[in-house]
Scaffold this active site. Structure first.
Site, mmCIF file in Angstrom:
data_model
loop_
_atom_site.group_PDB
_atom_site.id
_atom_site.type_symbol
_atom_site.label_atom_id
_atom_site.label_comp_id
_atom_site.label_asym_id
_atom_site.label_seq_id
_atom_site.Cartn_x
_atom_site.Cartn_y
_atom_site.Cartn_z
ATOM 1 N N ALA A 13 0.834 -1.207 0.000
ATOM 2 C CA ALA A 13 0.000 0.000 0.000
ATOM 3 C C ALA A 13 0.863 1.249 0.000
ATOM 4 C CB ALA A 13 -0.928 -0.013 1.216
ATOM 5 N N CYS A 44 3.484 -12.385 -0.254
ATOM 6 C CA CYS A 44 2.688 -13.541 -0.690
ATOM 7 C C CYS A 44 3.590 -14.722 -1.066
ATOM 8 C CB CYS A 44 1.802 -13.149 -1.870
ATOM 9 S SG CYS A 44 0.923 -11.602 -1.577
ATOM 10 N N VAL A 82 7.102 5.180 13.362
ATOM 11 C CA VAL A 82 6.260 6.332 13.710
ATOM 12 C C VAL A 82 5.590 6.044 15.046
ATOM 13 C CG1 VAL A 82 4.276 7.717 13.015
ATOM 14 C CG2 VAL A 82 5.942 6.977 11.300
ATOM 15 N N ASP A 285 -3.984 -3.119 4.251
ATOM 16 C CA ASP A 285 -4.515 -3.982 5.318
ATOM 17 C C ASP A 285 -5.006 -3.206 6.539
ATOM 18 O OD1 ASP A 285 -3.750 -6.092 3.712
ATOM 19 O OD2 ASP A 285 -2.501 -7.071 5.222
ATOM 20 N N ASN A 307 -2.381 -2.777 -3.034
ATOM 21 C CA ASN A 307 -1.718 -2.026 -4.104
ATOM 22 C C ASN A 307 -2.680 -1.085 -4.804
ATOM 23 O OD1 ASN A 307 1.291 -2.879 -4.847
ATOM 24 N ND2 ASN A 307 0.267 -4.572 -3.823
HETATM 25 C C1 LIG Z 1 2.282 -15.445 4.200
HETATM 26 C C2 LIG Z 1 1.369 -14.512 3.470
HETATM 27 C C3 LIG Z 1 0.902 -14.843 2.215
HETATM 28 C C4 LIG Z 1 0.036 -13.987 1.538
HETATM 29 N N1 LIG Z 1 -0.399 -14.351 0.296
HETATM 30 C C5 LIG Z 1 -1.181 -13.513 -0.395
HETATM 31 C C6 LIG Z 1 -1.583 -13.844 -1.725
HETATM 32 O O1 LIG Z 1 -1.224 -14.906 -2.253
HETATM 33 N N2 LIG Z 1 -2.377 -12.971 -2.390
HETATM 34 C C7 LIG Z 1 -2.767 -11.771 -1.828
HETATM 35 O O2 LIG Z 1 -3.471 -10.992 -2.501
HETATM 36 N N3 LIG Z 1 -2.400 -11.437 -0.576
HETATM 37 C C8 LIG Z 1 -1.622 -12.261 0.160
HETATM 38 N N4 LIG Z 1 -1.210 -11.912 1.412
HETATM 39 C C9 LIG Z 1 -1.669 -10.630 1.992
HETATM 40 C C10 LIG Z 1 -0.768 -9.458 1.551
HETATM 41 O O3 LIG Z 1 0.565 -9.784 1.810
HETATM 42 C C11 LIG Z 1 -1.161 -8.206 2.310
HETATM 43 O O4 LIG Z 1 -2.499 -7.924 2.038
HETATM 44 C C12 LIG Z 1 -0.288 -7.019 1.900
HETATM 45 O O5 LIG Z 1 1.045 -7.249 2.232
HETATM 46 C C13 LIG Z 1 -0.761 -5.759 2.622
HETATM 47 O O6 LIG Z 1 0.088 -4.717 2.305
HETATM 48 P P1 LIG Z 1 0.099 -3.402 3.212
HETATM 49 O O7 LIG Z 1 1.118 -2.497 2.616
HETATM 50 O O8 LIG Z 1 -1.271 -2.893 3.390
HETATM 51 O O9 LIG Z 1 0.538 -3.881 4.666
HETATM 52 P P2 LIG Z 1 1.789 -4.656 5.240
HETATM 53 O O10 LIG Z 1 2.329 -5.624 4.248
HETATM 54 O O11 LIG Z 1 1.348 -5.171 6.563
HETATM 55 O O12 LIG Z 1 2.884 -3.528 5.438
HETATM 56 C C14 LIG Z 1 2.737 -2.505 6.392
HETATM 57 C C15 LIG Z 1 4.110 -1.888 6.643
HETATM 58 O O13 LIG Z 1 3.946 -0.796 7.548
HETATM 59 C C16 LIG Z 1 5.019 -0.820 8.469
HETATM 60 N N5 LIG Z 1 4.601 -0.132 9.689
HETATM 61 C C17 LIG Z 1 3.589 -0.495 10.516
HETATM 62 N N6 LIG Z 1 3.518 0.369 11.547
HETATM 63 C C18 LIG Z 1 4.501 1.272 11.357
HETATM 64 C C19 LIG Z 1 4.934 2.399 12.102
HETATM 65 N N7 LIG Z 1 4.356 2.764 13.240
HETATM 66 N N8 LIG Z 1 5.979 3.123 11.630
HETATM 67 C C20 LIG Z 1 6.601 2.769 10.462
HETATM 68 N N9 LIG Z 1 6.225 1.696 9.726
HETATM 69 C C21 LIG Z 1 5.185 0.977 10.176
HETATM 70 C C22 LIG Z 1 5.274 -2.300 8.700
HETATM 71 O O14 LIG Z 1 6.588 -2.533 9.208
HETATM 72 C C23 LIG Z 1 5.085 -2.872 7.307
HETATM 73 O O15 LIG Z 1 6.296 -2.907 6.594
HETATM 74 C C24 LIG Z 1 -0.364 -12.753 2.130
HETATM 75 C C25 LIG Z 1 0.092 -12.420 3.405
HETATM 76 C C26 LIG Z 1 0.950 -13.282 4.082
HETATM 77 C C27 LIG Z 1 1.435 -12.894 5.456
#
Ligand SMILES: Cc1cc2nc3c(=O)[nH]c(=O)nc-3n(C[C@H](O)[C@H](O)[C@H](O)COP(=O)(O)OP(=O)(O)OC[C@H]3O[C@@H](n4cnc5c(N)ncnc54)[C@H](O)[C@@H]3O)c2cc1C
Length: 452
Positions: A13, A44, A82, A285, A307
């Site tokens: 994201a 993933c 943060v 998420d 994304n």
């Molecule tokens: C094992 C696994 C397999 C998956 N397989 C699939 C799949 O096949 N298909 C699919 O569509 N989805 C899949 N997913 C889900 C997908 O990975 C997530 O939906 C996606 O990564 C979400 O992205 P995001 O950027 O919203 O959050 P996240 O990936 O959770 O990233 C959030 C980021 O914010 C950072 N952060 C949090 N708080 C703070 C703070 N206070 N200060 C600074 N940084 C901070 C964290 O360190 C992290 O790096 C899977 C997930 C897992 C765990």
């Protein structure tokens, strides 16, 4: 430090948002703060990293910090957590984990992409060493290192969603015996029971011990290390335990900043991904989505959605007017030799959403018998439809070949409200290596048309 657009979180994201904002207006200063050491991780793929299909951790980063700095002119400060947002002053405080120093950043627009955290179900003993969750690359590295260095024999997985099942395959690939424990409720909640049975059969065939509807009592340890799990009065040996019990939005920061929160602990956003503060956007998420079929709020954390929402947040933070209009909950997973996919609502969810439903289930070959290498295998297709109109509400598929992309036809149909008659009329492709003359989707749609 000042930024026109400040982004918190450097995964799907956050980095989509930052990239989109910079593309929209390259003169904007876009800065990303990330608490972890890695950015843009292909989360993933973690089961395949642990399963050793991908050897090096570095390959799990889609792009690294240098790529974003040099190719996209987006600086990222990693290991910067943060710890506070002050919306009134448009200011964020971060702790540099290496310097152990607080830093203040001013923003014009803020994008929150803090993602989710793996759930811990609260079982006695879950704090023992060798009890893992799988959410970040660091988690993956820890699990893989244990397997590489200590060659454990028995893995117990608690939870039977997609990640639990993908990890059953990864552990088995690494030579571990796998026991899968599931509290009451079905495996793979997105599927109807008639479909989950096919998955259970595959797990049994692959030597996984599947214990469903059990009461998980405690994780037992010796010298601080997990050694077994007690479940419905029986002990299962465990050299490692994986808690695969879902994820919840990481929204403590947003809550403390006074942003409106939703029923899943999510940050409330509108279609523009704007939070209750017009200068703050959120994506991925950490937010919920509207299900396009039920029109209800759902929490379906997916990389695809993160994304897309990130793009919308980035576009709008940079002055655009894009919209994210919801999901149909499409997912696909490989579970040993089976491919499982679903989209839309299953029968239970459709009924709960108030639809008068019917369901049909057929099995039909994946491709033509005149292309026998590999020989065709059945694809089971289940369609859930609204009885009165024949509109497709959801679809599920299980098979060995050709499931992953076929589900996208049903996802398109569900998104645009096609009826099963309209799906039966689709001009789908045919050639023996790819499909039988009557594609399984057409066969299912024709069967469904008979029950309207
Ligand atoms: C094992 C696994 C397999 C998956 N397989 C699939 C799949 O096949 N298909 C699919 O569509 N989805 C899949 N997913 C889900 C997908 O990975 C997530 O939906 C996606 O990564 C979400 O992205 P995001 O950027 O919203 O959050 P996240 O990936 O959770 O990233 C959030 C980021 O914010 C950072 N952060 C949090 N708080 C703070 C703070 N206070 N200060 C600074 N940084 C901070 C964290 O360190 C992290 O790096 C899977 C997930 C897992 C765990």
């Amino acid at each position: 430090m000042n930024a026109d657009i400040l982004v918190i979180g450097a995964q799907g994201a956050g980095m989509s948002a930052a990239s989109r904002a910079k593309r929209k207006n390259k003169n904007l200063d876009v800065l990303v703060l990330e608490k972890g050491p890695y950015v843009s991780v292909g989360t993933c793929g973690l089961p395949y990293f642990i399963g050793d299909l991908v050897r090096e951790a570095k390959k799990m980063e889609m792009h690294d910090v240098a790529f974003f700095r040099e190719q996209r002119e987006i600086p990222i400060l990693t290991r910067h957590e943060v710890i506070g947002i002050d919306p009134g002053a448009k200011r964020v405080t971060a702790l540099s984990l290496d310097e152990q120093k607080e830093k203040v950043f001013r923003y014009d627009k803020l994008i929150i992409g803090t993602g989710s955290t793996a759930n811990r179900p609260g079982i006695s003993g879950e704090d023992l060493s060798r009890v893992f969750v799988l959410k970040t690359l660091e988690d993956g590295i820890r699990i893989k290192s244990l397997i590489d260095q200590e060659q454990p024999k028995n893995a117990v997985i608690i939870g039977a969603g997609v990640i639990g099942l993908e990890m059953a395959e990864a552990f088995a690939r690494r030579g571990l015996h796998v026991t899968l424990l599931k509290r009451p409720g079905s495996i793979l909640r997105m599927l109807d029971d008639d479909m989950t049975r096919l998955v259970e059969e595959e797990l049994h065939r692959q030597g996984v011990d599947v214990c469903l509807d059990v009461k998980i009592q405690k994780i037992n340890g010796i010298d601080g290390r997990a050694v077994s799990v007690t479940c419905s009065g029986q002990d299962y040996p465990a050299d490692l335990v994986l808690l695969a019990t879902g994820a919840s939005p990481s929204t403590g920061l947003a809550r403390s900043a006074g942003l409106a929160m939703g029923p899943f602990g999510d940050i409330v956003v509108d279609e523009a991904m704007t939070t209750s503060d017009p200068n703050i956007f959120a994506a991925g998420d950490c937010v919920a989505q509207i299900h396009r079929v039920s029109q209800q709020a759902v929490y379906l954390p997916r990389g695809t959605t993160a994304n897309k929402q990130g793009r919308v947040a980035g576009e709008n933070a940079a002055g655009g007017c894009d919209r994210f209009t919801g999901v149909v909950g499409t997912s696909v997973a490989k579970i040993f030799d089976l491919h499982m996919a679903s989209t839309g609502l299953n029968e239970k969810a459709a009924r709960e959403a108030g639809f008068d439903t019917a369901a049909v289930q057929i099995a039909h070959p994946s491709h033509g018998q005149t292309y026998p290498n590999p020989p065709p295998e059945p694809i089971t297709v289940r369609m859930v439809l609204e009885k009165r109109t024949g509109r497709l509400l959801g679809g599920q598929m299980i098979g060995k070949f050709g499931v992953g992309k076929r589900i996208d036809v049903l996802a398109t149909a569900v998104t645009h409200g096609l009826t099963v008659n309209q799906i039966g009329d689709l001009d789908l492709s045919y050639s023996p290596p790819f499909a039988p003359l009557w594609d399984p989707i057409l066969v299912a749609a024709n069967a469904a048309a008979k029950v309207i």
